[in-house]
Design a protein around this motif. Structure first.
Motif, PDB file in Angstrom:
ATOM      1  N   PHE A 195       0.809  -1.193   0.000  1.00  0.00           N
ATOM      2  CA  PHE A 195       0.000   0.000   0.000  1.00  0.00           C
ATOM      3  C   PHE A 195       0.861   1.269   0.000  1.00  0.00           C
ATOM      4  N   PHE A 196       1.886   1.319   0.857  1.00  0.00           N
ATOM      5  CA  PHE A 196       2.663   2.552   0.992  1.00  0.00           C
ATOM      6  C   PHE A 196       3.440   2.896  -0.272  1.00  0.00           C
ATOM      7  N   CYS A 197       3.937   1.902  -0.958  1.00  0.00           N
ATOM      8  CA  CYS A 197       4.639   2.180  -2.214  1.00  0.00           C
ATOM      9  C   CYS A 197       3.691   2.826  -3.215  1.00  0.00           C
ATOM     10  N   SER A 198       2.466   2.331  -3.275  1.00  0.00           N
ATOM     11  CA  SER A 198       1.461   2.918  -4.169  1.00  0.00           C
ATOM     12  C   SER A 198       1.064   4.317  -3.694  1.00  0.00           C
ATOM     13  N   TRP A 199       0.909   4.467  -2.385  1.00  0.00           N
ATOM     14  CA  TRP A 199       0.512   5.759  -1.821  1.00  0.00           C
ATOM     15  C   TRP A 199       1.538   6.839  -2.157  1.00  0.00           C
ATOM     16  N   TYR A 200       2.799   6.536  -1.919  1.00  0.00           N
ATOM     17  CA  TYR A 200       3.848   7.524  -2.156  1.00  0.00           C
ATOM     18  C   TYR A 200       4.242   7.646  -3.634  1.00  0.00           C
ATOM     19  N   ALA A 201       3.643   6.828  -4.487  1.00  0.00           N
ATOM     20  CA  ALA A 201       3.874   6.952  -5.928  1.00  0.00           C
ATOM     21  C   ALA A 201       2.986   8.036  -6.545  1.00  0.00           C
ATOM     22  N   GLN A 202       2.051   8.587  -5.762  1.00  0.00           N
ATOM     23  CA  GLN A 202       1.189   9.655  -6.260  1.00  0.00           C
ATOM     24  C   GLN A 202       2.031  10.889  -6.608  1.00  0.00           C
ATOM     25  N   PRO A 203       1.621  11.650  -7.609  1.00  0.00           N
ATOM     26  CA  PRO A 203       2.369  12.860  -7.993  1.00  0.00           C
ATOM     27  C   PRO A 203       2.593  13.831  -6.826  1.00  0.00           C
ATOM     28  N   LEU A 204       1.680  13.853  -5.876  1.00  0.00           N
ATOM     29  CA  LEU A 204       1.797  14.719  -4.709  1.00  0.00           C
ATOM     30  C   LEU A 204       3.115  14.509  -3.964  1.00  0.00           C
ATOM     31  N   PHE A 205       3.625  13.285  -3.996  1.00  0.00           N
ATOM     32  CA  PHE A 205       4.835  12.943  -3.257  1.00  0.00           C
ATOM     33  C   PHE A 205       6.058  12.774  -4.156  1.00  0.00           C
ATOM     34  N   SER A 206       6.008  13.268  -5.373  1.00  0.00           N
ATOM     35  CA  SER A 206       7.098  13.046  -6.332  1.00  0.00           C
ATOM     36  C   SER A 206       8.447  13.569  -5.842  1.00  0.00           C
ATOM     37  N   SER A 207       8.455  14.612  -5.043  1.00  0.00           N
ATOM     38  CA  SER A 207       9.731  15.154  -4.554  1.00  0.00           C
ATOM     39  C   SER A 207      10.461  14.178  -3.641  1.00  0.00           C
ATOM     40  N   LEU A 208       9.737  13.247  -3.039  1.00  0.00           N
ATOM     41  CA  LEU A 208      10.381  12.263  -2.160  1.00  0.00           C
ATOM     42  C   LEU A 208      11.324  11.341  -2.932  1.00  0.00           C
ATOM     43  N   TYR A 209      11.082  11.185  -4.220  1.00  0.00           N
ATOM     44  CA  TYR A 209      11.939  10.300  -5.014  1.00  0.00           C
ATOM     45  C   TYR A 209      13.310  10.917  -5.274  1.00  0.00           C
ATOM     46  N   LYS A 210      13.449  12.206  -4.995  1.00  0.00           N
ATOM     47  CA  LYS A 210      14.764  12.851  -5.062  1.00  0.00           C
ATOM     48  C   LYS A 210      15.562  12.598  -3.792  1.00  0.00           C
ATOM     49  N   LYS A 211      14.873  12.070  -2.772  1.00  0.00           N
ATOM     50  CA  LYS A 211      15.488  11.775  -1.475  1.00  0.00           C
ATOM     51  C   LYS A 211      15.146  10.331  -1.100  1.00  0.00           C
ATOM     52  N   PRO A 212      15.725   9.356  -1.798  1.00  0.00           N
ATOM     53  CA  PRO A 212      15.330   7.961  -1.601  1.00  0.00           C
ATOM     54  C   PRO A 212      15.541   7.448  -0.175  1.00  0.00           C
ATOM     55  N   GLN A 213      16.535   7.956   0.528  1.00  0.00           N
ATOM     56  CA  GLN A 213      16.759   7.511   1.913  1.00  0.00           C
ATOM     57  C   GLN A 213      15.589   7.944   2.796  1.00  0.00           C
ATOM     58  N   LEU A 214      15.114   9.155   2.597  1.00  0.00           N
ATOM     59  CA  LEU A 214      13.974   9.650   3.363  1.00  0.00           C
ATOM     60  C   LEU A 214      12.725   8.838   3.040  1.00  0.00           C
ATOM     61  N   LEU A 215      12.489   8.567   1.765  1.00  0.00           N
ATOM     62  CA  LEU A 215      11.324   7.785   1.362  1.00  0.00           C
ATOM     63  C   LEU A 215      11.370   6.389   1.971  1.00  0.00           C
ATOM     64  N   LYS A 216      12.522   5.769   1.922  1.00  0.00           N
ATOM     65  CA  LYS A 216      12.678   4.427   2.486  1.00  0.00           C
ATOM     66  C   LYS A 216      12.413   4.439   3.995  1.00  0.00           C
ATOM     67  N   ALA A 217      12.958   5.419   4.700  1.00  0.00           N
ATOM     68  CA  ALA A 217      12.756   5.529   6.146  1.00  0.00           C
ATOM     69  C   ALA A 217      11.297   5.809   6.475  1.00  0.00           C
ATOM     70  N   LEU A 218      10.659   6.620   5.667  1.00  0.00           N
ATOM     71  CA  LEU A 218       9.260   6.961   5.882  1.00  0.00           C
ATOM     72  C   LEU A 218       8.368   5.731   5.728  1.00  0.00           C
ATOM     73  N   ILE A 219       8.593   4.971   4.681  1.00  0.00           N
ATOM     74  CA  ILE A 219       7.807   3.752   4.464  1.00  0.00           C
ATOM     75  C   ILE A 219       8.057   2.757   5.588  1.00  0.00           C
ATOM     76  N   LYS A 220       9.311   2.602   5.985  1.00  0.00           N
ATOM     77  CA  LYS A 220       9.643   1.672   7.077  1.00  0.00           C
ATOM     78  C   LYS A 220       8.930   2.081   8.366  1.00  0.00           C
ATOM     79  N   ARG A 221       8.910   3.379   8.664  1.00  0.00           N
ATOM     80  CA  ARG A 221       8.240   3.868   9.868  1.00  0.00           C
ATOM     81  C   ARG A 221       6.737   3.623   9.786  1.00  0.00           C
ATOM     82  N   ARG A 222       6.158   3.883   8.612  1.00  0.00           N
ATOM     83  CA  ARG A 222       4.714   3.693   8.452  1.00  0.00           C
ATOM     84  C   ARG A 222       4.306   2.223   8.584  1.00  0.00           C
ATOM     85  N   LEU A 223       5.179   1.309   8.212  1.00  0.00           N
ATOM     86  CA  LEU A 223       4.863  -0.118   8.314  1.00  0.00           C
ATOM     87  C   LEU A 223       4.651  -0.560   9.759  1.00  0.00           C
ATOM     88  N   ASN A 224       5.176   0.215  10.698  1.00  0.00           N
ATOM     89  CA  ASN A 224       5.005  -0.102  12.122  1.00  0.00           C
ATOM     90  C   ASN A 224       3.704   0.435  12.701  1.00  0.00           C
TER      91      ASN A 224
END
Length: 110
Positions: free
Chosen positions: A1-30
């Motif tokens: 779900f989170f990969c799809s959620w953050y794939a929305q254009p609204l969150f496109s800037s997160l893909y310029k910061k892959p470490q932040l995106l990865k940490a964010l998804i990991k945190r949300r999984l908890n």
């Protein structure tokens, strides 16, 4: 779900910061799926009242890359501040600039 959620254009800037995106998804999984669904449901813009004249001073921060929310509060009596080098999640993408903007606003508002 989170990969799809953050794939929305609204969150496109997160893909310029892959470490932040990865940490964010990991945190949300908890988090609890039911609690996250409730928060998303309660905070969706369609359920929030549109207040043009707030009863107290307001500061609205938005990332310069957040096309959807950039002009959302143009018709509200509030201070609008752009945060450079970030999108929708400016408090996570550029926390130092967000903190600086809030402190400057507080110093001018109090």
């Amino acid at each position: 779900f989170f990969c799809s959620w953050y794939a929305q254009p609204l969150f496109s800037s997160l893909y310029k910061k892959p470490q932040l995106l990865k940490a964010l998804i990991k945190r949300r999984l908890n988090h609890s799926a039911h609690a996250l669904a409730a928060v998303m449901n309660q905070l969706c813009l369609s359920k929030q009242p549109h207040i043009k004249e707030p009863h107290c001073p307001l500061l609205f921060l938005h990332g310069t890359e957040d096309e959807k929310y950039k002009t959302l509060y143009d018709d509200i009596a509030c201070t609008v501040q752009s945060i450079e080098e970030c999108g929708h999640m400016c408090h996570l993408e550029n926390p130092r600039s967000c903190a600086h903007a809030v402190l400057n606003w507080l110093e001018g508002s109090c």
